[in-house]
Scaffold this active site. Sequence first.
Site, PDB file in Angstrom:
ATOM      1  CG  PHE A  23      -3.123   7.006   9.609  1.00 15.01           C
ATOM      2  CD1 PHE A  23      -4.319   7.515   9.900  1.00 15.01           C
ATOM      3  CD2 PHE A  23      -2.715   6.475   9.287  1.00 15.01           C
ATOM      4  CE1 PHE A  23      -5.282   6.317   9.639  1.00 15.01           C
ATOM      5  CE2 PHE A  23      -3.273   5.623   8.920  1.00 15.01           C
ATOM      6  CZ  PHE A  23      -4.589   5.390   9.472  1.00 15.01           C
ATOM      7  CE1 TYR A  31     -17.391  30.532  47.630  1.00 11.31           C
ATOM      8  CE2 TYR A  31     -18.556  30.165  46.238  1.00 11.31           C
ATOM      9  CZ  TYR A  31     -18.172  30.444  47.217  1.00 11.31           C
ATOM     10  OH  TYR A  31     -19.315  29.671  48.230  1.00 11.31           O
ATOM     11  CG  HIS A  72      -3.679  14.419  -1.414  1.00  9.09           C
ATOM     12  ND1 HIS A  72      -4.465  13.255  -1.934  1.00  9.09           N
ATOM     13  CD2 HIS A  72      -4.054  13.181  -0.097  1.00  9.09           C
ATOM     14  CE1 HIS A  72      -4.494  12.745  -1.907  1.00  9.09           C
ATOM     15  NE2 HIS A  72      -4.716  11.880  -0.867  1.00  9.09           N
ATOM     16  CG  ASN A 123      -0.202   9.575   5.731  1.00  8.49           C
ATOM     17  OD1 ASN A 123      -1.112   9.359   6.786  1.00  8.49           O
ATOM     18  ND2 ASN A 123      -0.308   8.050   5.737  1.00  8.49           N
ATOM     19  NE  ARG A 174     -13.492  32.233  50.814  1.00  5.80           N
ATOM     20  CZ  ARG A 174     -14.724  32.244  51.138  1.00  5.80           C
ATOM     21  NH1 ARG A 174     -14.868  30.463  51.682  1.00  5.80           N
ATOM     22  NH2 ARG A 174     -15.396  32.425  50.501  1.00  5.80           N
ATOM     23  CE1 TYR A 222      -3.107   2.897   0.420  1.00  2.72           C
ATOM     24  CE2 TYR A 222      -1.964   3.811   2.230  1.00  2.72           C
ATOM     25  CZ  TYR A 222      -3.009   3.789   1.479  1.00  2.72           C
ATOM     26  OH  TYR A 222      -3.451   4.758   1.880  1.00  2.72           O
ATOM     27  CD  GLU A 267      -9.088   8.584   4.562  1.00  6.48           C
ATOM     28  OE1 GLU A 267      -8.945   9.564   4.801  1.00  6.48           O
ATOM     29  OE2 GLU A 267      -7.884   8.126   4.013  1.00  6.48           O
TER      30      GLU A 267
END
Length: 657
Positions: free
Chosen positions: A444, A395, A194, A307, A398, A164, A529
Amino acid sequence: MPRFTVHVRDEWLTVPCKDASYTVQWLGVEALRRYAKNKPDNGGFSSVKEVRFSVRRCQGQGLLDADDTIEDVLEDNDFIEIVIEGDTMPQDFIPSQPGASYLTSSYREPDEYIFLDGNHLTSKDLVNLGKGLYKIKLTPEADNRVAQSRELLENIVKENKVVYGITTGFGKFARTVIPNSKLKELQENLVRSHSAGVGKPLSPERSRMLLALRINVLAKGYSGISPATLHQMVEAFNASCLSYVPEKGTVGASGDLAPLSHLALGLMGEGKMWSPKSGWADAKYVLEAHGLSPISLKPKEGLALINGTQMITSLGAEAVERAQAIARQADIIAALTLEVLKGTTKAFDSDIHELRPHPGQKEVAFRFRSLLDSDHHPSEIAESHRFCDRVQDAYTLRCCPQVHGVVNDTIAFVKNIINTEINSATDNPMVFAERGETISGGNFHGEYPAKALDYLAIGVHELASISERRIERLCNPSLSELPAFLVSEGGLNSGFMIAHCTAAALVSENKVLCHPSSVDSLSTSAATEDHVSMGGWAARKALKVVEHVEKVLSIELLAACQAMEFLRPLRTTTPLEKVYDLVRVVVKPWVKDRFMAPDIEAVHRLLLDQKVWQVAHPYIEKYSLEHIPESRPVSPTAFVLESPASPRKRVRHECDH
């Protein structure tokens, strides 16, 4: 012979200059002549010599005088822009933003190096690399590991194995086998297709962090990158040749594909790049101007470059470092506010916090004691209300150890995850040279840093939330016993009225930004994905939350220092007086209304540079050393707290306040 890279409309031209005594006007005319020469319509010019134009530097947009000689105002390989009268700026031209970057035209290459091996980089180191404080070298061990994994990968290609991303397509196309003659094209197509991000580009600092972190991950030796390509990346980093990386487009699995593709695209000599010399320009010209060649991708190298979780992690590193810096300064600012509001230190007694011994809570209480303990730092303000009749503080004063404390613990938790991620191999498939095989996995996936950064935003936001309430107490005369909005002649002057509104607005924005992005997931890549982290947005909004926190605390620090003016001639403790003096170096007291935004920005810069911490820290450290039992060793790095056996410290109120 000097030469210059000149941008004319939509083209970049290289213009040599035989004589540096020629004028800038000559350079402009020569560039226009070369531009028009290859245009069918002569570039729309009837005569180049009649064109009216101006000449600017690309970096900083500084206007050059046409009559100056080239040798007086330009250096070899400078980048300049020809602006033709009547033209609009080309849509693809990205002007540099003066003041927006540490890496400006005054940038000088650092002399020091950080050695990367993929195992020892820290978030602090990464932020300093982003600021341009160091160059990079690879360790010999890293070089060896990279070479071994590349050798295995090349054997896979020679043996025509189907693996792959090496000899197949990607995602949905994982079963499509690619012939050896197309493997280079496969990797180039991957990066180009991409590179689909949108939005503003990352700043040069953040692009620099992204590149440094990708180099560190590749140096681990599990990606199959070639030593030659990795060294080209190091050379680009050391020359500050930084790709145009849009901030939006990653879903955080399979890694940060879009931003890392833009990073790789520039290294290939395509798209845009930035350098201190050129500003934004075409990548091939930026690389050429620095004597660098574009990367030529070999099998698997495109995938190795894009990646991983480096966008999420590099932005996360900046977020967690800035969060840590503002958190410890928030304690100092809150202590000053407590002092001017005439609060008590009883709530910070060490015995109280030993009964609920969260590390962050104990640390914050200790810091308050170190800044306010009257045995060490007499305070005239404290003495002025020693016998007051109030029972206890609100508060927001404190409970600072409890509220600020969990922020400290959150930051420590997130920092551990980010530093682990910084030194993790996060691409796919992994190349295991020692086993002689590649293995596909899911490192990834950005869920770890995504979840951690959502948690960081939620945690650090509370510093702004409680700070805004303290600003309200400072500005409200019914709560502070100070003039309304901390100004004389109220009505004629509005003082801090709208500064408080700004703080409230930022806190409100943070409430929306704190919604965790990592609870969302959208299936992508034709359902291959099918679960993603949305970590890119988690990182970007965590940074935005931290920035808002810094600015709210800037307003509180301004307000607390202004409150001091109404308590004079009384003085506070020595460390808090030092903080007051620091602020007054950059911001004068508020006598009557004036333009306030620059004051906020000036104090914000003090906090960004950690000046408030630097002023107060020696006193905190000294107090720490004086309050360690003899049986307990002093750590040179750890922040040491009092032990349960430490004697109770004398508090400064006789009343049960």
